[in-house]
Scaffold this motif. Sequence first.
Motif, PDB file in Angstrom:
ATOM      1  N   VAL A 165      49.095  53.168  30.389  1.00 57.14           N
ATOM      2  CA  VAL A 165      50.129  53.105  31.416  1.00 57.14           C
ATOM      3  C   VAL A 165      49.686  52.104  32.479  1.00 57.14           C
ATOM      4  CG1 VAL A 165      51.286  54.396  33.245  1.00 57.14           C
ATOM      5  CG2 VAL A 165      50.688  55.530  31.099  1.00 57.14           C
TER       6      VAL A 165
ATOM      7  N   VAL B 173      37.600  44.290  32.566  1.00 52.13           N
ATOM      8  CA  VAL B 173      38.652  43.834  33.476  1.00 52.13           C
ATOM      9  C   VAL B 173      38.300  42.441  33.995  1.00 52.13           C
ATOM     10  CG1 VAL B 173      39.856  44.230  35.651  1.00 52.13           C
ATOM     11  CG2 VAL B 173      39.272  46.171  34.178  1.00 52.13           C
ATOM     12  N   VAL B 174      39.238  41.510  33.836  1.00 55.52           N
ATOM     13  CA  VAL B 174      39.130  40.194  34.444  1.00 55.52           C
ATOM     14  C   VAL B 174      40.209  40.107  35.520  1.00 55.52           C
ATOM     15  CG1 VAL B 174      39.381  37.718  34.088  1.00 55.52           C
ATOM     16  CG2 VAL B 174      38.201  39.114  32.367  1.00 55.52           C
ATOM     17  N   ALA B 175      39.772  40.083  36.790  1.00 53.57           N
ATOM     18  CA  ALA B 175      40.703  39.957  37.920  1.00 53.57           C
ATOM     19  C   ALA B 175      40.395  38.629  38.582  1.00 53.57           C
ATOM     20  CB  ALA B 175      40.536  41.106  38.894  1.00 53.57           C
TER      21      ALA B 175
ATOM     22  N   VAL C  70      42.366  47.064  42.018  1.00 60.54           N
ATOM     23  CA  VAL C  70      42.577  47.099  40.566  1.00 60.54           C
ATOM     24  C   VAL C  70      41.682  48.201  40.006  1.00 60.54           C
ATOM     25  CG1 VAL C  70      42.326  45.861  38.385  1.00 60.54           C
ATOM     26  CG2 VAL C  70      43.074  44.627  40.439  1.00 60.54           C
TER      27      VAL C  70
ATOM     28  N   MET D 276      43.309  42.854  46.669  1.00 61.21           N
ATOM     29  CA  MET D 276      43.991  43.735  45.724  1.00 61.21           C
ATOM     30  C   MET D 276      43.080  44.905  45.354  1.00 61.21           C
ATOM     31  SD  MET D 276      46.938  42.200  44.963  1.00 61.21           S
ATOM     32  CE  MET D 276      47.464  42.869  43.381  1.00 61.21           C
TER      33      MET D 276
ATOM     34  N   ILE E  53      44.170  40.372  35.137  1.00 60.02           N
ATOM     35  CA  ILE E  53      45.029  40.224  36.316  1.00 60.02           C
ATOM     36  C   ILE E  53      44.778  38.833  36.860  1.00 60.02           C
ATOM     37  CG2 ILE E  53      45.631  41.088  38.604  1.00 60.02           C
ATOM     38  CD1 ILE E  53      43.529  43.331  36.517  1.00 60.02           C
TER      39      ILE E  53
ATOM     40  N   VAL F 158      50.628  50.647  36.319  1.00 59.76           N
ATOM     41  CA  VAL F 158      51.402  50.638  37.558  1.00 59.76           C
ATOM     42  C   VAL F 158      50.992  49.390  38.331  1.00 59.76           C
ATOM     43  CG1 VAL F 158      51.824  51.786  39.756  1.00 59.76           C
ATOM     44  CG2 VAL F 158      51.602  53.152  37.650  1.00 59.76           C
TER      45      VAL F 158
ATOM     46  N   VAL G 159      41.639  44.239  30.300  1.00 64.12           N
ATOM     47  CA  VAL G 159      42.735  44.075  31.255  1.00 64.12           C
ATOM     48  C   VAL G 159      42.577  42.714  31.938  1.00 64.12           C
ATOM     49  CG1 VAL G 159      43.866  45.024  33.307  1.00 64.12           C
ATOM     50  CG2 VAL G 159      42.777  46.573  31.661  1.00 64.12           C
TER      51      VAL G 159
ATOM     52  N   ALA H  92      45.087  54.289  31.724  1.00 58.89           N
ATOM     53  CA  ALA H  92      45.993  53.900  32.808  1.00 58.89           C
ATOM     54  C   ALA H  92      45.348  52.817  33.668  1.00 58.89           C
ATOM     55  CB  ALA H  92      46.343  55.108  33.661  1.00 58.89           C
ATOM     56  N   VAL H  93      46.208  51.964  34.211  1.00 61.22           N
ATOM     57  CA  VAL H  93      45.754  50.851  35.038  1.00 61.22           C
ATOM     58  C   VAL H  93      46.619  50.799  36.301  1.00 61.22           C
ATOM     59  CG1 VAL H  93      45.418  48.346  35.143  1.00 61.22           C
ATOM     60  CG2 VAL H  93      45.109  49.555  32.967  1.00 61.22           C
ATOM     61  N   LEU H  94      45.953  50.606  37.442  1.00 56.75           N
ATOM     62  CA  LEU H  94      46.654  50.459  38.722  1.00 56.75           C
ATOM     63  C   LEU H  94      46.349  49.091  39.308  1.00 56.75           C
ATOM     64  CD1 LEU H  94      48.187  51.574  41.246  1.00 56.75           C
ATOM     65  CD2 LEU H  94      45.957  52.374  42.069  1.00 56.75           C
ATOM     66  N   ILE H  95      47.393  48.389  39.746  1.00 61.13           N
ATOM     67  CA  ILE H  95      47.237  47.144  40.498  1.00 61.13           C
ATOM     68  C   ILE H  95      48.123  47.262  41.725  1.00 61.13           C
ATOM     69  CG2 ILE H  95      47.456  44.628  40.491  1.00 61.13           C
ATOM     70  CD1 ILE H  95      47.625  46.253  37.159  1.00 61.13           C
ATOM     71  N   VAL H  96      47.525  47.147  42.905  1.00 65.02           N
ATOM     72  CA  VAL H  96      48.305  47.298  44.140  1.00 65.02           C
ATOM     73  C   VAL H  96      47.563  46.558  45.256  1.00 65.02           C
ATOM     74  CG1 VAL H  96      47.179  49.497  44.760  1.00 65.02           C
ATOM     75  CG2 VAL H  96      49.476  49.020  45.604  1.00 65.02           C
ATOM     76  N   PRO H  97      48.306  45.927  46.168  1.00 64.30           N
ATOM     77  CA  PRO H  97      47.617  45.286  47.300  1.00 64.30           C
ATOM     78  C   PRO H  97      46.879  46.327  48.139  1.00 64.30           C
ATOM     79  CG  PRO H  97      49.889  44.522  47.137  1.00 64.30           C
ATOM     80  CD  PRO H  97      49.754  45.686  46.206  1.00 64.30           C
TER      81      PRO H  97
ATOM     82  N   ALA I   1      41.044  50.558  36.455  1.00 65.21           N
ATOM     83  CA  ALA I   1      41.436  50.667  35.051  1.00 65.21           C
ATOM     84  C   ALA I   1      40.642  51.761  34.347  1.00 65.21           C
ATOM     85  CB  ALA I   1      41.202  49.337  34.333  1.00 65.21           C
TER      86      ALA I   1
ATOM     87  N   VAL J  33      33.503  44.589  34.923  1.00 69.39           N
ATOM     88  CA  VAL J  33      34.543  43.764  35.548  1.00 69.39           C
ATOM     89  C   VAL J  33      33.964  42.430  36.014  1.00 69.39           C
ATOM     90  CG1 VAL J  33      35.654  45.884  36.364  1.00 69.39           C
ATOM     91  CG2 VAL J  33      34.248  44.557  37.933  1.00 69.39           C
TER      92      VAL J  33
ATOM     93  N   CYS K 249      42.509  36.777  42.684  1.00 72.69           N
ATOM     94  CA  CYS K 249      43.274  37.809  43.388  1.00 72.69           C
ATOM     95  C   CYS K 249      42.795  37.916  44.835  1.00 72.69           C
ATOM     96  CB  CYS K 249      43.114  39.170  42.706  1.00 72.69           C
ATOM     97  SG  CYS K 249      43.779  39.211  41.027  1.00 72.69           S
TER      98      CYS K 249
ATOM     99  N   TRP L   1      44.651  58.214  41.765  1.00 74.95           N
ATOM    100  CA  TRP L   1      45.182  57.809  40.472  1.00 74.95           C
ATOM    101  C   TRP L   1      44.750  56.366  40.211  1.00 74.95           C
ATOM    102  CZ3 TRP L   1      48.183  54.343  37.878  1.00 74.95           C
ATOM    103  CH2 TRP L   1      48.771  54.769  36.687  1.00 74.95           C
TER     104      TRP L   1
END
Lengths: 355, 355
Positions: free
Chosen positions: A312, B313-315, B323, B321, A332, A314, A330, B329-334, B325, B296, B318, B21
């Motif tokens: 999932v 994880v490759v961010a 991030v 942010m 980004i 978000v 993942v 489930a994965v979350l990305i949000v400022p 994972a 990561v 960015c 979460w």
Amino acid sequence: MSGTGRIRPVILSGGTGTRLWPLSRLGRPKQLIAIAGDETMLQATASRVADETLFAPPIVVAGEADAEAIEAQLAEVGMEAEALILEPAGRGTAPAIALAALAGGEDEVMLIMPSDHVIAEPAAFRSAVEAALPRAEEGWLVTFGISPERPETGYGYIRRGPALGAGAWRVSAFVEKPDAATAERYLAEGGYDWNAGLFLLRADAYLAALERYAPAVLAAAQGAAAGQRREGRRVLPDEAAFAAAPSVSIDVAVMEKADKVAVVPVEMGWSDVGSWEALHALGPADADGNVLTGDVVAPGSRGCLVRSDGPVVVAMGCEDMVVVATERAVLIVPRGQSQRVKEAIDALEARRRKD
Amino acid sequence: MSGTGRIRPVILSGGTGTRLWPLSRLGRPKQLIAIAGDETMLQATASRVADETLFAPPIVVAGEADAEAIEAQLAEVGMEAEALILEPAGRGTAPAIALAALAGGEDEVMLIMPSDHVIAEPAAFRSAVEAALPRAEEGWLVTFGISPERPETGYGYIRRGPALGAGAWRVSAFVEKPDAATAERYLAEGGYDWNAGLFLLRADAYLAALERYAPAVLAAAQGAAAGQRREGRRVLPDEAAFAAAPSVSIDVAVMEKADKVAVVPVEMGWSDVGSWEALHALGPADADGNVLTGDVVAPGSRGCLVRSDGPVVVAMGCEDMVVVATERAVLIVPRGQSQRVKEAIDALEARRRKD
């Protein structure tokens, strides 16, 4: 030349699509994953040549590891390959197409198609093939040129020479991937098309061109075909003989050198899906410009590509980002920077070696 | 009152940490996951009271599902609970602490600690406990107040009344989570501390306060203790009796009402790790302000929290942010918006019900 036989589609499925990390970590090349739409790109490619009035069953050239997946995916769209040629090793497109040319009838017209491209308007593609057919039957090596939409620096270009009529031009030159200023100039001047790796050519014309311009490729392919084994529809060329083939593209081996080379320009919603940006451009986008695939939500996000092949996701309040998730990896990255992902993967690998 | 016995730590491990979460999807509450540092927060909490000259072995109150994980995690840091009280259901902190008070000696001084907080300066915490000990031995219900660093609207505040000496003040009032303007005023005026849910109190003083201000909580806890079963160090209170307890916090049940309530302010690098922003603030950050945990990399990124409990994880590229994972489930949000993630999860659940 026959003029009566159907066109023989040749689907090249040897690539690994490493640019679309992290999907490339799923253990399958990108053409065997449903990246754009519900079908895999291999299935979409095969479906484009399913009309039996125009096309004979396809010959597919692929790596051994993908044989079962390819057979299963073709069966899902009600198709079966005439032959599934399993390359013992990837040697580029020139030897792969030589194997296909030796497997079919020598006066067959072959439609060479990469399996990992998207064509949004298959009717336009078919019209271009029909327009090119008389030239191919006359022995021209025909390439389809994509009318450029932007000053792309990631593709080679084809410069048109004199018109041959009926939508075809003699090729003046194949030109290397340009820098940005040169690409702008090509777009402004006109008469340049993107080289998409799509060809229509008679098998014997191709083999004759190989004999003249790339005899080592022809000799290796002939040796590999002479020593091949068959298992049902699968064809396993002789490994040692094929290993002698130079690793070379059809462009370098033949198209850039041969005399009777034509280009048929076509606008058909083509994309090689060579980057996440390309996939975002293909859409379909929602009202906020987001292209969402899989178990994802993107509230408050705009202009994003968000894709999951597992978890999932978000992605909240994001602007113009690419987010791609699998269970194992993942990514980004802001849109426009995904071509730089290779740097990050290299950094990751370097750290792993250090650890 | 004894004055001679050691302090009895009581570790409350009943919460589920849903705010963090997607880690909450790992099937464990956040205190049992190594979120900040290499130890879990439960382990860090237990380690803070490992000094046997000052502290008796802890009593841990938790949910049944976590019993094995708690025992294993304590063993990893060389500790064992005096008792592991397994609540049949979560009823808030007042009933949980009542079970602990009934399980230990009645004149024991209990140090009540949530298991999901970070204290960066444990020596400061210990000094505060030692400062508070005489007050607790005198029967004061002591709360530790965190000196506010910012106008936080997410916590309740404690207003200091008259000084009691030796770093303690009588509590004037417990005040609700303020709006932003009120929080600014508290910070400007001084004399307000955050209510962190950390208490030092004699078991009999707490039980007496319950008898007076929350008799239903006391009765239910007494019934649950009377009917309890023991399995080694595990204590299983009577389910039916405990179910009769009102679901209520120690603040509401007792602290806001009792007379002899004191606050000992302390600066000790406290965080309840109630948001991903809080975890970013805890660091440690690299030269680009990134806090990176797990497998990561974040080339070209600045001010990000990037954490993986599973996938690579490759961010890349960015800015500011969050991030996070896991395999599921994965979350990305400022940064600054992660408190709104609940909206996204609600949207996701709604869509699933619709599908």
